[in-house]
Design a protein around this motif. Sequence first.
Motif, PDB file in Angstrom:
ATOM      1  N   ASP A   1       0.811  -1.214   0.000  1.00  0.00           N
ATOM      2  CA  ASP A   1       0.000   0.000   0.000  1.00  0.00           C
ATOM      3  C   ASP A   1       0.851   1.274   0.000  1.00  0.00           C
ATOM      4  OD1 ASP A   1       0.908  -0.589   2.591  1.00  0.00           O
ATOM      5  OD2 ASP A   1      -0.763   0.458   3.521  1.00  0.00           O
ATOM      6  N   ALA A   2       0.177   2.381  -0.301  1.00  0.00           N
ATOM      7  CA  ALA A   2       0.710   3.745  -0.213  1.00  0.00           C
ATOM      8  C   ALA A   2       1.666   4.142  -1.338  1.00  0.00           C
ATOM      9  CB  ALA A   2       1.357   4.012   1.139  1.00  0.00           C
ATOM     10  N   HIS A   3       2.076   3.207  -2.170  1.00  0.00           N
ATOM     11  CA  HIS A   3       2.951   3.541  -3.296  1.00  0.00           C
ATOM     12  C   HIS A   3       2.337   2.979  -4.578  1.00  0.00           C
ATOM     13  CE1 HIS A   3       6.285   5.212  -0.983  1.00  0.00           C
ATOM     14  NE2 HIS A   3       6.004   4.280  -0.087  1.00  0.00           N
ATOM     15  N   SER A   4       2.194   3.825  -5.545  1.00  0.00           N
ATOM     16  CA  SER A   4       1.609   3.446  -6.818  1.00  0.00           C
ATOM     17  C   SER A   4       2.406   2.319  -7.472  1.00  0.00           C
ATOM     18  CB  SER A   4       1.595   4.681  -7.735  1.00  0.00           C
ATOM     19  OG  SER A   4       1.032   4.381  -8.967  1.00  0.00           O
ATOM     20  N   PRO A   5       1.716   1.233  -7.894  1.00  0.00           N
ATOM     21  CA  PRO A   5       2.434   0.094  -8.486  1.00  0.00           C
ATOM     22  C   PRO A   5       3.343   0.459  -9.663  1.00  0.00           C
ATOM     23  CG  PRO A   5       0.194  -0.538  -7.997  1.00  0.00           C
ATOM     24  CD  PRO A   5       0.291   0.946  -7.745  1.00  0.00           C
ATOM     25  N   LYS A   6       2.969   1.471 -10.440  1.00  0.00           N
ATOM     26  CA  LYS A   6       3.814   1.820 -11.584  1.00  0.00           C
ATOM     27  C   LYS A   6       5.158   2.406 -11.148  1.00  0.00           C
ATOM     28  CE  LYS A   6       1.762   6.339 -12.627  1.00  0.00           C
ATOM     29  NZ  LYS A   6       1.026   7.070 -13.651  1.00  0.00           N
ATOM     30  N   TYR A   7       5.276   2.779  -9.884  1.00  0.00           N
ATOM     31  CA  TYR A   7       6.534   3.309  -9.363  1.00  0.00           C
ATOM     32  C   TYR A   7       7.256   2.348  -8.414  1.00  0.00           C
ATOM     33  CZ  TYR A   7       4.700   7.642 -11.258  1.00  0.00           C
ATOM     34  OH  TYR A   7       4.187   8.601 -12.102  1.00  0.00           O
ATOM     35  N   TRP A   8       6.736   1.140  -8.248  1.00  0.00           N
ATOM     36  CA  TRP A   8       7.430   0.189  -7.390  1.00  0.00           C
ATOM     37  C   TRP A   8       8.818  -0.090  -7.959  1.00  0.00           C
ATOM     38  CZ3 TRP A   8       3.141  -4.081  -6.970  1.00  0.00           C
ATOM     39  CH2 TRP A   8       2.122  -3.625  -6.129  1.00  0.00           C
ATOM     40  N   PRO A   9       9.801  -0.199  -7.095  1.00  0.00           N
ATOM     41  CA  PRO A   9      11.129  -0.582  -7.578  1.00  0.00           C
ATOM     42  C   PRO A   9      11.084  -1.970  -8.228  1.00  0.00           C
ATOM     43  CG  PRO A   9      11.255   0.314  -5.354  1.00  0.00           C
ATOM     44  CD  PRO A   9       9.795   0.113  -5.667  1.00  0.00           C
ATOM     45  N   PRO A  10      11.894  -2.185  -9.248  1.00  0.00           N
ATOM     46  CA  PRO A  10      11.892  -3.488  -9.939  1.00  0.00           C
ATOM     47  C   PRO A  10      12.105  -4.672  -8.997  1.00  0.00           C
ATOM     48  CG  PRO A  10      13.161  -1.894 -11.190  1.00  0.00           C
ATOM     49  CD  PRO A  10      12.796  -1.224  -9.890  1.00  0.00           C
ATOM     50  N   SER A  11      12.886  -4.504  -7.940  1.00  0.00           N
ATOM     51  CA  SER A  11      13.134  -5.619  -7.021  1.00  0.00           C
ATOM     52  C   SER A  11      11.854  -6.075  -6.334  1.00  0.00           C
ATOM     53  CB  SER A  11      14.190  -5.243  -5.978  1.00  0.00           C
ATOM     54  OG  SER A  11      13.768  -4.131  -5.202  1.00  0.00           O
ATOM     55  N   VAL A  12      10.922  -5.159  -6.086  1.00  0.00           N
ATOM     56  CA  VAL A  12       9.643  -5.512  -5.449  1.00  0.00           C
ATOM     57  C   VAL A  12       8.809  -6.366  -6.401  1.00  0.00           C
ATOM     58  CG1 VAL A  12       7.477  -4.588  -4.536  1.00  0.00           C
ATOM     59  CG2 VAL A  12       9.658  -3.504  -3.937  1.00  0.00           C
ATOM     60  N   VAL A  13       8.725  -5.942  -7.653  1.00  0.00           N
ATOM     61  CA  VAL A  13       7.955  -6.703  -8.650  1.00  0.00           C
ATOM     62  C   VAL A  13       8.587  -8.071  -8.865  1.00  0.00           C
ATOM     63  CG1 VAL A  13       7.093  -6.734 -11.028  1.00  0.00           C
ATOM     64  CG2 VAL A  13       7.168  -4.576  -9.752  1.00  0.00           C
ATOM     65  N   GLN A  14       9.910  -8.125  -8.941  1.00  0.00           N
ATOM     66  CA  GLN A  14      10.621  -9.399  -9.119  1.00  0.00           C
ATOM     67  C   GLN A  14      10.339 -10.339  -7.950  1.00  0.00           C
ATOM     68  OE1 GLN A  14      12.524 -11.009 -11.303  1.00  0.00           O
ATOM     69  NE2 GLN A  14      13.176 -12.606  -9.890  1.00  0.00           N
TER      70      GLN A  14
END
Length: 190
Positions: free
Chosen positions: A120-133
Amino acid sequence: RFSGLLGIDPYMGMDGVRALEDAVVNMGFIGAHLYPHWFDLEPNQARYYPFYSKCIELDIPIQMQVGQYRCRSVGRPIYLDDIACDLPELKLIGSHVGIPWENEMIAMAWKHENVYICTDAHSPKYWPPSVVQYLNSYGQDKVIFGTDFPVLRFKRTVDEINQLALKPLVRRKFMRDNVLKLYNLGDKIT
């Protein structure tokens, strides 16, 4: 459907611990919630431990803000390491992805069986790549969806998640299954 998390105030002492038990046992709350920066007190401080013990006893998770705040940050994800080592049965959820220490948050979730990440609280399009990975691979059972509404609107957040190319099973776990398991809601929601 809505379920409540009771806010924790470490300065309430045992009155607060009893209020937590009452909220869960008699009012149907499903977890505890904590913003350490409101109290300028790191979450690994002794004042919190009676609340953590009660969460273990009640078999509920505690969700807390980790990551930066306006001034001095008391929410570094590394503080979860002390708590998870001291109380390995406690289910800890680090909210707000841990940014700007997201890799520290990932390390805590990877290291400890009962440490999880809420996005929460951070827009998914701005998540750092390590979080998505992490979410789309070895962390697929350790991350839950959140918006921190009204900080992020539901439709916008889901639309951005749909752009992340998550594997179908990972997306289902992230958007639904992980939270059902973590909050013991499996029998209550179909």
